[in-house]
Design a protein around this motif. Sequence first.
Motif, PDB file in Angstrom:
ATOM      1  N   LEU A 138      -5.759   3.609  -2.288  1.00 32.51           N
ATOM      2  CA  LEU A 138      -5.735   2.201  -1.907  1.00 32.51           C
ATOM      3  C   LEU A 138      -4.657   1.939  -0.856  1.00 32.51           C
ATOM      4  CD1 LEU A 138      -6.935  -0.580  -2.331  1.00 32.51           C
ATOM      5  CD2 LEU A 138      -5.349  -0.933  -4.246  1.00 32.51           C
ATOM      6  N   SER A 139      -3.528   2.607  -0.986  1.00 31.51           N
ATOM      7  CA  SER A 139      -2.450   2.443  -0.016  1.00 31.51           C
ATOM      8  C   SER A 139      -2.892   2.893   1.371  1.00 31.51           C
ATOM      9  CB  SER A 139      -1.221   3.241  -0.459  1.00 31.51           C
ATOM     10  OG  SER A 139      -0.200   3.167   0.521  1.00 31.51           O
ATOM     11  N   GLN A 140      -3.515   4.064   1.465  1.00 33.43           N
ATOM     12  CA  GLN A 140      -3.953   4.567   2.766  1.00 33.43           C
ATOM     13  C   GLN A 140      -5.097   3.734   3.332  1.00 33.43           C
ATOM     14  OE1 GLN A 140      -2.285   6.772   4.532  1.00 33.43           O
ATOM     15  NE2 GLN A 140      -0.834   7.004   2.831  1.00 33.43           N
ATOM     16  N   ALA A 141      -6.011   3.298   2.472  1.00 33.86           N
ATOM     17  CA  ALA A 141      -7.122   2.459   2.941  1.00 33.86           C
ATOM     18  C   ALA A 141      -6.588   1.167   3.549  1.00 33.86           C
ATOM     19  CB  ALA A 141      -8.078   2.155   1.797  1.00 33.86           C
ATOM     20  N   ALA A 142      -5.583   0.580   2.896  1.00 34.93           N
ATOM     21  CA  ALA A 142      -4.994  -0.661   3.407  1.00 34.93           C
ATOM     22  C   ALA A 142      -4.286  -0.430   4.728  1.00 34.93           C
ATOM     23  CB  ALA A 142      -4.018  -1.228   2.379  1.00 34.93           C
ATOM     24  N   GLN A 143      -3.670   0.740   4.888  1.00 34.53           N
ATOM     25  CA  GLN A 143      -2.858   0.993   6.076  1.00 34.53           C
ATOM     26  C   GLN A 143      -3.661   1.465   7.290  1.00 34.53           C
ATOM     27  OE1 GLN A 143       1.362   2.516   5.290  1.00 34.53           O
ATOM     28  NE2 GLN A 143       0.344   3.044   3.363  1.00 34.53           N
ATOM     29  N   VAL A 144      -4.962   1.750   7.094  1.00 34.82           N
ATOM     30  CA  VAL A 144      -5.790   2.114   8.250  1.00 34.82           C
ATOM     31  C   VAL A 144      -6.819   1.043   8.600  1.00 34.82           C
ATOM     32  CG1 VAL A 144      -5.540   4.609   7.979  1.00 34.82           C
ATOM     33  CG2 VAL A 144      -7.454   3.447   6.877  1.00 34.82           C
ATOM     34  N   ILE A 145      -6.944  -0.004   7.809  1.00 34.68           N
ATOM     35  CA  ILE A 145      -7.927  -1.052   8.112  1.00 34.68           C
ATOM     36  C   ILE A 145      -7.469  -1.908   9.288  1.00 34.68           C
ATOM     37  CG2 ILE A 145      -7.015  -2.804   6.510  1.00 34.68           C
ATOM     38  CD1 ILE A 145     -10.751  -1.985   7.123  1.00 34.68           C
ATOM     39  N   GLU A 155       9.962  -2.169   3.758  1.00 34.19           N
ATOM     40  CA  GLU A 155      10.740  -2.708   2.633  1.00 34.19           C
ATOM     41  C   GLU A 155       9.864  -3.073   1.445  1.00 34.19           C
ATOM     42  OE1 GLU A 155      13.255  -5.861   3.947  1.00 34.19           O
ATOM     43  OE2 GLU A 155      14.219  -4.655   5.511  1.00 34.19           O
ATOM     44  N   VAL A 156       8.675  -3.576   1.716  1.00 34.02           N
ATOM     45  CA  VAL A 156       7.764  -3.979   0.636  1.00 34.02           C
ATOM     46  C   VAL A 156       6.422  -3.291   0.859  1.00 34.02           C
ATOM     47  CG1 VAL A 156       6.657  -5.895  -0.572  1.00 34.02           C
ATOM     48  CG2 VAL A 156       8.903  -6.224   0.498  1.00 34.02           C
ATOM     49  N   PRO A 157       5.956  -2.466  -0.080  1.00 31.68           N
ATOM     50  CA  PRO A 157       4.696  -1.747   0.110  1.00 31.68           C
ATOM     51  C   PRO A 157       3.501  -2.699   0.074  1.00 31.68           C
ATOM     52  CG  PRO A 157       5.522  -1.424  -2.119  1.00 31.68           C
ATOM     53  CD  PRO A 157       6.601  -2.144  -1.372  1.00 31.68           C
ATOM     54  N   PRO A 158       2.335  -2.245   0.554  1.00 23.30           N
ATOM     55  CA  PRO A 158       1.157  -3.124   0.562  1.00 23.30           C
ATOM     56  C   PRO A 158       0.533  -3.330  -0.814  1.00 23.30           C
ATOM     57  CG  PRO A 158       0.585  -0.948   1.376  1.00 23.30           C
ATOM     58  CD  PRO A 158       2.081  -0.947   1.206  1.00 23.30           C
ATOM     59  N   LEU A 159       0.966  -2.532  -1.796  1.00 25.95           N
ATOM     60  CA  LEU A 159       0.385  -2.615  -3.139  1.00 25.95           C
ATOM     61  C   LEU A 159       1.342  -3.284  -4.120  1.00 25.95           C
ATOM     62  CD1 LEU A 159      -1.223   0.931  -3.489  1.00 25.95           C
ATOM     63  CD2 LEU A 159      -2.084  -1.081  -2.280  1.00 25.95           C
ATOM     64  N   VAL A 166      -2.982  -1.300 -10.249  1.00 26.11           N
ATOM     65  CA  VAL A 166      -2.482  -1.287  -8.877  1.00 26.11           C
ATOM     66  C   VAL A 166      -3.490  -2.000  -7.989  1.00 26.11           C
ATOM     67  CG1 VAL A 166      -1.875   0.163  -6.915  1.00 26.11           C
ATOM     68  CG2 VAL A 166      -1.188   0.835  -9.207  1.00 26.11           C
ATOM     69  N   VAL A 167      -3.028  -3.012  -7.276  1.00 22.32           N
ATOM     70  CA  VAL A 167      -3.906  -3.799  -6.412  1.00 22.32           C
ATOM     71  C   VAL A 167      -3.192  -4.069  -5.087  1.00 22.32           C
ATOM     72  CG1 VAL A 167      -5.056  -4.935  -8.361  1.00 22.32           C
ATOM     73  CG2 VAL A 167      -3.038  -5.998  -7.317  1.00 22.32           C
ATOM     74  N   LEU A 168      -3.963  -4.494  -4.094  1.00 27.08           N
ATOM     75  CA  LEU A 168      -3.363  -4.951  -2.854  1.00 27.08           C
ATOM     76  C   LEU A 168      -2.545  -6.201  -3.139  1.00 27.08           C
ATOM     77  CD1 LEU A 168      -6.095  -4.852  -0.048  1.00 27.08           C
ATOM     78  CD2 LEU A 168      -3.927  -3.626  -0.080  1.00 27.08           C
TER      79      LEU A 168
END
Length: 202
Positions: A138-145, A155-159, A166-168
Motif C-alpha cells: 500500500l505504501s508503494q502504491a500510494a507513492q507511485v500514483i 516526517e509523516v508516512p502516507p499510511l 493499515v490504511v492510507l
Amino acid sequence: MYDVAPLFTRADGEYVFARWGRPIVPVVFGVDDATLAVFKGAIEAVVTLAGHKMDETDMELGANLMVFFCRDWDELLAVPHLDKMLPELGALVGRLKAAEANQYRIFRFDAAGAIQAAFVFMRMDEQLAQAPADTLALSQAAQVILLWSDRAFAEVPPLAMIDGNVVLRPEIGDVIRAAYDPVLPVAARDASHALRIGARMP
C-alpha cells in the motif's frame, strides 16, 4: 483548507506535479505468488481511489509499473534488458549501495509531462523484511500514483493505523482522488495548482 503545496514542493523550492496519463499495467519481480497478489491488490485499490484505470498491457511498453525486489542492489545489474530501459542503472546501483538505501523510485514522463512509467526498487534489508506485505504494497502504491515531492513523506508516512488496519491517511487519499479530477492538468509546475487540488478535497 488542507495545505497541499508541500506535498509537491521539492527541497529546492520547485513545485512539480504529475499524475499518470495512461492506464497502469503493473508487474512485480522477485516475490512469491501470494505477495504478488497483495501488491496487485494494493495497486488496484489506489488506482480505483484515484478514479484511474488499469490494463492488461501497455501498447508501447508492455508493463509500465515495474516493481523489483532484491536482497542486494547488485542483483539489478543481472536483470535482463533492465539496463536498456534504464541506461543509468550502473551509476544508480552504485549510489544506492553508497547510501545504504532500501528503496528507490524512478519515473518516466510523456510529452505532456504525465507519468508514462515508474520503476520501484526494494532491497529487502532487516527493516523492510519486518514490514507486513500489505503495508509495503500500500505504501508503494500510494507513492507511485502521483509524483510526490522528495520530502512529502519525510516526517509523516502516507499510511496510518486505524482500528488495527493499515490504511492510507485520509487526507492523502483525498489528495489522490482530487488530483485525478479530469478537469485538472496531468502535470503542473505552478503552485497555484495545489490550491485547485485543495478546493476539490472534502
